[in-house]
Design a protein around this motif. Sequence first.
Motif, PDB file in Angstrom:
ATOM      1  N   SER A  67       0.834  -1.208   0.000  1.00 25.44           N
ATOM      2  CA  SER A  67       0.000   0.000   0.000  1.00 25.44           C
ATOM      3  C   SER A  67       0.865   1.254   0.000  1.00 25.44           C
ATOM      4  CB  SER A  67      -0.930   0.001   1.226  1.00 25.44           C
ATOM      5  OG  SER A  67      -1.817  -1.097   1.189  1.00 25.44           O
ATOM      6  N   ASN A  68       1.926   1.249   0.828  1.00 25.91           N
ATOM      7  CA  ASN A  68       2.833   2.404   0.862  1.00 25.91           C
ATOM      8  C   ASN A  68       3.550   2.581  -0.466  1.00 25.91           C
ATOM      9  OD1 ASN A  68       2.208   2.993   3.538  1.00 25.91           O
ATOM     10  ND2 ASN A  68       3.865   1.721   4.351  1.00 25.91           N
ATOM     11  N   ASP A  69       3.981   1.452  -1.062  1.00 25.25           N
ATOM     12  CA  ASP A  69       4.678   1.531  -2.347  1.00 25.25           C
ATOM     13  C   ASP A  69       3.757   2.067  -3.439  1.00 25.25           C
ATOM     14  OD1 ASP A  69       7.052   0.653  -1.292  1.00 25.25           O
ATOM     15  OD2 ASP A  69       6.805  -1.440  -1.934  1.00 25.25           O
ATOM     16  N   ILE A  70       2.493   1.669  -3.401  1.00 23.20           N
ATOM     17  CA  ILE A  70       1.525   2.162  -4.392  1.00 23.20           C
ATOM     18  C   ILE A  70       1.397   3.674  -4.295  1.00 23.20           C
ATOM     19  CG2 ILE A  70      -0.939   2.209  -4.982  1.00 23.20           C
ATOM     20  CD1 ILE A  70      -1.016  -0.802  -4.280  1.00 23.20           C
ATOM     21  N   VAL A  71       1.282   4.172  -3.053  1.00 18.83           N
ATOM     22  CA  VAL A  71       1.165   5.620  -2.846  1.00 18.83           C
ATOM     23  C   VAL A  71       2.429   6.330  -3.311  1.00 18.83           C
ATOM     24  CG1 VAL A  71       0.969   7.433  -1.097  1.00 18.83           C
ATOM     25  CG2 VAL A  71      -0.467   5.394  -0.944  1.00 18.83           C
ATOM     26  N   ASN A  72       3.604   5.772  -2.946  1.00 21.08           N
ATOM     27  CA  ASN A  72       4.870   6.400  -3.321  1.00 21.08           C
ATOM     28  C   ASN A  72       5.059   6.449  -4.837  1.00 21.08           C
ATOM     29  OD1 ASN A  72       5.603   6.916  -0.690  1.00 21.08           O
ATOM     30  ND2 ASN A  72       6.797   5.028  -0.461  1.00 21.08           N
ATOM     31  N   VAL A  73       4.799   5.311  -5.498  1.00 21.03           N
ATOM     32  CA  VAL A  73       4.972   5.260  -6.949  1.00 21.03           C
ATOM     33  C   VAL A  73       4.006   6.230  -7.630  1.00 21.03           C
ATOM     34  CG1 VAL A  73       4.740   3.797  -8.992  1.00 21.03           C
ATOM     35  CG2 VAL A  73       5.897   2.919  -6.973  1.00 21.03           C
ATOM     36  N   LYS A  74       2.787   6.286  -7.118  1.00 17.46           N
ATOM     37  CA  LYS A  74       1.793   7.222  -7.674  1.00 17.46           C
ATOM     38  C   LYS A  74       2.268   8.658  -7.557  1.00 17.46           C
ATOM     39  CE  LYS A  74      -3.063   8.586  -7.303  1.00 17.46           C
ATOM     40  NZ  LYS A  74      -4.347   8.384  -6.576  1.00 17.46           N
ATOM     41  N   ASN A  75       2.981   8.962  -6.450  1.00 16.92           N
ATOM     42  CA  ASN A  75       3.466  10.322  -6.209  1.00 16.92           C
ATOM     43  C   ASN A  75       4.869  10.572  -6.760  1.00 16.92           C
ATOM     44  OD1 ASN A  75       1.109  11.071  -4.853  1.00 16.92           O
ATOM     45  ND2 ASN A  75       1.888  10.299  -2.896  1.00 16.92           N
ATOM     46  N   GLY A  76       5.369   9.603  -7.544  1.00 14.81           N
ATOM     47  CA  GLY A  76       6.664   9.789  -8.175  1.00 14.81           C
ATOM     48  C   GLY A  76       7.857   9.549  -7.269  1.00 14.81           C
ATOM     49  N   ILE A  77       7.645   8.867  -6.134  1.00 18.04           N
ATOM     50  CA  ILE A  77       8.736   8.565  -5.202  1.00 18.04           C
ATOM     51  C   ILE A  77       9.288   7.181  -5.535  1.00 18.04           C
ATOM     52  CG2 ILE A  77       9.359   8.232  -2.775  1.00 18.04           C
ATOM     53  CD1 ILE A  77       6.982  10.050  -2.055  1.00 18.04           C
ATOM     54  N   PRO A  78      10.601   7.035  -5.729  1.00 17.87           N
ATOM     55  CA  PRO A  78      11.177   5.720  -6.061  1.00 17.87           C
ATOM     56  C   PRO A  78      10.814   4.667  -5.020  1.00 17.87           C
ATOM     57  CG  PRO A  78      12.803   7.445  -6.366  1.00 17.87           C
ATOM     58  CD  PRO A  78      11.622   8.090  -5.695  1.00 17.87           C
ATOM     59  N   ILE A  79      10.579   3.447  -5.472  1.00 16.45           N
ATOM     60  CA  ILE A  79      10.121   2.379  -4.587  1.00 16.45           C
ATOM     61  C   ILE A  79      11.162   2.027  -3.524  1.00 16.45           C
ATOM     62  CG2 ILE A  79      10.955   0.446  -6.003  1.00 16.45           C
ATOM     63  CD1 ILE A  79       8.276  -0.980  -5.347  1.00 16.45           C
ATOM     64  N   MET A  80      12.446   2.262  -3.816  1.00 13.03           N
ATOM     65  CA  MET A  80      13.500   1.978  -2.842  1.00 13.03           C
ATOM     66  C   MET A  80      14.060   3.256  -2.212  1.00 13.03           C
ATOM     67  SD  MET A  80      13.382  -1.233  -2.896  1.00 13.03           S
ATOM     68  CE  MET A  80      14.734  -1.614  -1.787  1.00 13.03           C
ATOM     69  N   ALA A  81      13.247   4.287  -2.147  1.00 11.16           N
ATOM     70  CA  ALA A  81      13.696   5.574  -1.604  1.00 11.16           C
ATOM     71  C   ALA A  81      14.128   5.471  -0.145  1.00 11.16           C
ATOM     72  CB  ALA A  81      12.594   6.620  -1.747  1.00 11.16           C
ATOM     73  N   HIS A  82      13.604   4.454   0.576  1.00 14.38           N
ATOM     74  CA  HIS A  82      13.943   4.334   1.997  1.00 14.38           C
ATOM     75  C   HIS A  82      15.438   4.065   2.210  1.00 14.38           C
ATOM     76  CE1 HIS A  82      13.370   0.169   0.693  1.00 14.38           C
ATOM     77  NE2 HIS A  82      14.118  -0.195   1.715  1.00 14.38           N
ATOM     78  N   LEU A  83      16.123   3.576   1.169  1.00 15.66           N
ATOM     79  CA  LEU A  83      17.561   3.345   1.296  1.00 15.66           C
ATOM     80  C   LEU A  83      18.315   4.652   1.560  1.00 15.66           C
ATOM     81  CD1 LEU A  83      18.272   0.776  -1.587  1.00 15.66           C
ATOM     82  CD2 LEU A  83      18.273   0.320   0.862  1.00 15.66           C
ATOM     83  N   ASP A  84      17.776   5.745   1.035  1.00 17.17           N
ATOM     84  CA  ASP A  84      18.432   7.037   1.211  1.00 17.17           C
ATOM     85  C   ASP A  84      18.388   7.510   2.667  1.00 17.17           C
ATOM     86  OD1 ASP A  84      18.924   7.094  -1.525  1.00 17.17           O
ATOM     87  OD2 ASP A  84      17.039   8.133  -1.957  1.00 17.17           O
ATOM     88  N   HIS A  85      17.481   6.945   3.452  1.00 15.97           N
ATOM     89  CA  HIS A  85      17.325   7.373   4.843  1.00 15.97           C
ATOM     90  C   HIS A  85      18.105   6.492   5.819  1.00 15.97           C
ATOM     91  CE1 HIS A  85      14.295  10.162   3.448  1.00 15.97           C
ATOM     92  NE2 HIS A  85      13.620   9.179   2.888  1.00 15.97           N
ATOM     93  N   LEU A  86      18.743   5.433   5.308  1.00 16.90           N
ATOM     94  CA  LEU A  86      19.554   4.581   6.175  1.00 16.90           C
ATOM     95  C   LEU A  86      20.914   5.231   6.397  1.00 16.90           C
ATOM     96  CD1 LEU A  86      18.816   1.024   4.686  1.00 16.90           C
ATOM     97  CD2 LEU A  86      18.094   1.884   6.910  1.00 16.90           C
ATOM     98  N   GLU A  87      21.299   5.388   7.647  1.00 14.34           N
ATOM     99  CA  GLU A  87      22.570   6.011   7.977  1.00 14.34           C
ATOM    100  C   GLU A  87      23.660   4.955   8.154  1.00 14.34           C
ATOM    101  OE1 GLU A  87      22.167   8.518  11.358  1.00 14.34           O
ATOM    102  OE2 GLU A  87      20.707   9.860  10.399  1.00 14.34           O
ATOM    103  N   VAL A  88      24.869   5.297   7.757  1.00 14.52           N
ATOM    104  CA  VAL A  88      26.023   4.418   7.924  1.00 14.52           C
ATOM    105  C   VAL A  88      27.074   5.153   8.743  1.00 14.52           C
ATOM    106  CG1 VAL A  88      27.847   3.114   6.776  1.00 14.52           C
ATOM    107  CG2 VAL A  88      25.564   3.245   5.736  1.00 14.52           C
TER     108      VAL A  88
END
Length: 276
Positions: free
Chosen positions: A106-127
């Motif tokens: 459901s979250n991926d559907i909303v994100n893709v609809k809004n033009g947000i990459p499906i793996m965008a959460h990787l950008d929020h992972l800190e190293v």
Amino acid sequence: MLSIGEFSKICKVSTKTLRYYDEIGLITPDEINTENGYRYYSIRQLKKMLIINRLKSYHFSLEEIKAVLDLEEDQSEEGLYSALIRKKKEIQERLNAFEYTLNQISNDIVNVKNGIPIMAHLDHLEVQLVETQPLNLLYIRQMMSIDDYAAGYGKYFNRLYEKIASEKLTLLGTPMTIYHSQEYNPAGNDTEFAIPIAECIKGTRDLPGCLCAKSVLKGPYTELTSVYAKLREWAENEGYQLVKSPYEVYVTDPYQAMVSEDHITEVYFPVKKQQA
């Protein structure tokens, strides 16, 4: 007595399946005509067949069903009770996993609809780049198949905790898993289950301190592959290479966290700077 055809019709089980059940010793005809090989079942076997069908509908494997039915008569009710409790827990865990998957879709559907990459959460992972301290590990090392992992984690960590309790050892940290295989193999992976303790006894080993790329996941273990991908990407971009087996540290006890979203897992990649 009922012919195999009559028995099949009443229980809604094919004669081919009944013959297979006979081969594996699940339910055997009460009588077989030695002259023509015709199979006959007694009326009392109807109840046994209905139990088999009921347990199959609960997603018991044939091996699990046979184990329950093979119990001595005075233990059968207790064994069935325990088996049902275990299966209920397994099914609930699957339902929880499906619920998480539905929410994720459901979250991926909303994100893709809004033009947000499906793996965008990787950008929020800190190293982070950290120096770990040496650890003395009480450990068990096993080859684990993909089907072993779910039960294996609890089984081997429980064994380690039992040893810690029985020998009054000093606990120094939370459980961790070290993955030694060079590549993933569904048939079996070299996996080490470990818990840091103070005492150096038989069954312990040193884990030297080293430079590590570290990331933290708050969420279900199914997302750990994203953390591994992020760490490898970070190492590539920053000029580091993996030098030892990666490992996970389970900060939260999965049996204490009410929902999988509350699991906290630290992932460590031992690294060194690549030569220019």
